[in-house]
Scaffold this active site. Structure first.
Site, PDB file in Angstrom:
ATOM      1  CG  HIS A  64      -5.930   2.484   6.692  1.00  0.00           C
ATOM      2  ND1 HIS A  64      -6.119   1.186   6.263  1.00  0.00           N
ATOM      3  CD2 HIS A  64      -7.079   2.841   7.317  1.00  0.00           C
ATOM      4  CE1 HIS A  64      -7.323   0.773   6.619  1.00  0.00           C
ATOM      5  NE2 HIS A  64      -7.926   1.756   7.250  1.00  0.00           N
TER       6      HIS A  64
ATOM      7  CE1 TYR B 264       1.467   2.226   8.436  1.00  0.00           C
ATOM      8  CE2 TYR B 264       0.430   3.902   9.809  1.00  0.00           C
ATOM      9  CZ  TYR B 264       0.463   3.166   8.641  1.00  0.00           C
ATOM     10  OH  TYR B 264      -0.490   3.352   7.670  1.00  0.00           O
TER      11      TYR B 264
ATOM     12  NE  ARG C   2      -1.759   1.776   3.561  1.00  0.00           N
ATOM     13  CZ  ARG C   2      -1.594   1.458   4.843  1.00  0.00           C
ATOM     14  NH1 ARG C   2      -2.197   0.412   5.361  1.00  0.00           N
ATOM     15  NH2 ARG C   2      -0.792   2.184   5.609  1.00  0.00           N
TER      16      ARG C   2
END
Length: 385
Positions: free
Chosen positions: A275, A284, A271
């Site tokens: 998100h 992260y 990805r």
């Protein structure tokens, strides 16, 4: 106290004639993800199919960037981008026949668009309008599923029902790596295998369930290895290699249609974007990690294959990019138009026949709208339906 009475000591021993129901060896995935592009095997691929997939990838990338821009402009409430995952989205759409069903998650609007759904309709739910935004039966695309993995049992139920009716239908259900930690994932795979339902499960392993890396979700060698526990084949594929994903899914769809049951396919992808537009992915993961995956971009991989084999030239690339820009311009124009919303639509398509409670609620809302001088197109006739 006997051995059998000691807590935790009993281990059932199968009788001498016991044999496993299924030989697990053929169900296990390969050690490495299957790849096609850039290999000698790619020479046998259909040039027309490759060019078609390339056009879909280019438009898919532009669709993602345009939808992301619409969130910044306030035209979408949220958008879960599939940038970097376009190969999975396009392959899933193109591998199905018209009579088959696609069961997407919230991140799979591109798969629905590649299957033929109007881009505006595909984004309607994320805009906050209507329940789905399109007719699932007309397009054979189930409603975009926001709760994780709940679309998987639905896909199994539809596929099983179709087989009982004698319909030659396959369901392809898409889910992310995070969804494999849900109970619905277990229930769907277990029922599908027991019933030998004509369904294919495509797991897009994009590295993170929001901010949670795969290593914190499962200790399995791969998500594809989970298939053997349910008695179905597991396949591991390079999720950025659109030709490989299309071939693996195609084999799984043909297997399901022939009555040989379900398959679990894990597509290893990434990805690239956060998100959703509400997420800060820098908390992260590192830029170095993202850039490493950009070097394995699905659009670039196929473009290099096509140009290297003289199946695509600069004019062809330009035409596809212009078509993508035209699609984005049309999407932008139509999404910039405020929709005409009717509050009475809250009661449409809830039940085939409205309950007494729904009729009462509809009448109350109609009375409130009339008292406020509302001019939306709801009518007294619609109150009693």
């Amino acid at each position: 106290m006997t051995v059998l009475e000691q807590p935790g000591s009993y281990r059932p021993t199968p009788p001498p004639a016991w044999q496993p129901r299924t030989d697990p060896a053929p169900l296990l995935p390969d050690a490495e993800p299957y790849r096609l592009l850039g290999t000698d095997e790619a020479a046998g691929l259909d040039p027309e199919l490759l060019r078609r997939m390339y056009g879909q990838l280019v438009r898919g990338r532009r669709y993602n960037t345009q939808a992301t821009a619409l969130t910044r402009q306030g035209r979408l409430a949220v958008y879960p981008s599939s940038t970097g995952q376009e190969a999975c989205e396009v392959a899933a759409a193109l591998v199905l026949e018209d009579r088959d069903w696609l069961f997407p998650s919230y991140r799979d609007t591109l798969a629905a668009v590649a299957r033929g759904l109007d881009p505006v309709q595909a984004l309607t739910l994320l805009r906050g309008d209507w329940h789905t935004g399109y007719d699932p039966h007309e397009h054979r695309v189930a409603p975009l599923c926001t709760p994780l993995a709940t679309q998987l049992p639905h896909a199994v139920g539809l596929a099983h029902a179709a087989r009982l009716k004698g319909d030659d239908v396959v369901a392809l259900a898409m889910v992310g790596d995070g969804g494999t930690s849900e109970g619905d994932f277990h229930e769907a795979l277990n029922f599908a295998a027991v019933w030998q339902a004509p369904v294919v499960f495509l797991v897009q392993n994009n590295g993170f369930a929001i901010s949670v890396p795969l290593a914190k979700q499962t200790a399995a060698p791969s998500l594809a290895h989970k298939a053997v526990g349910y008695g179905m084949p597991g396949r591991l594929v390079d999720g950025n290699d659109v030709a490989a994903v299309h071939r693996v899914l195609g084999e799984a769809v043909r297997r399901a249609r022939a009555g040989s049951g379900p398959t679990l396919v894990e597509a290893v992808t990434y990805r690239i974007d956060a998100h959703t537009n509400a997420d800060d992915a820098t908390r992260y993961r590192t830029d170095t990690e993202v850039e490493a995956w950009r070097a394995h971009d699905p659009v670039d991989l196929l473009e290099r294959e096509l140009t290297g084999r003289k199946l695509l030239d600069e004019d062809g690339i330009r035409r596809e990019r212009e078509a993508a820009e035209a699609m984005a311009a049309d999407l932008r124009e139509r999404m910039n138009q405020d929709p005409a919303l009717d509050p009475m639509d809250l009661f449409a398509h809830v039940h085939a026949e409205r309950t007494d409670q729904l009729r009462e609620q509809a009448a109350m809302l109609r009375a409130e709208l009339d008292a406020a001088g509302d001019t939306t197109p709801g009518s007294q006739e619609g109150v009693g339906r």
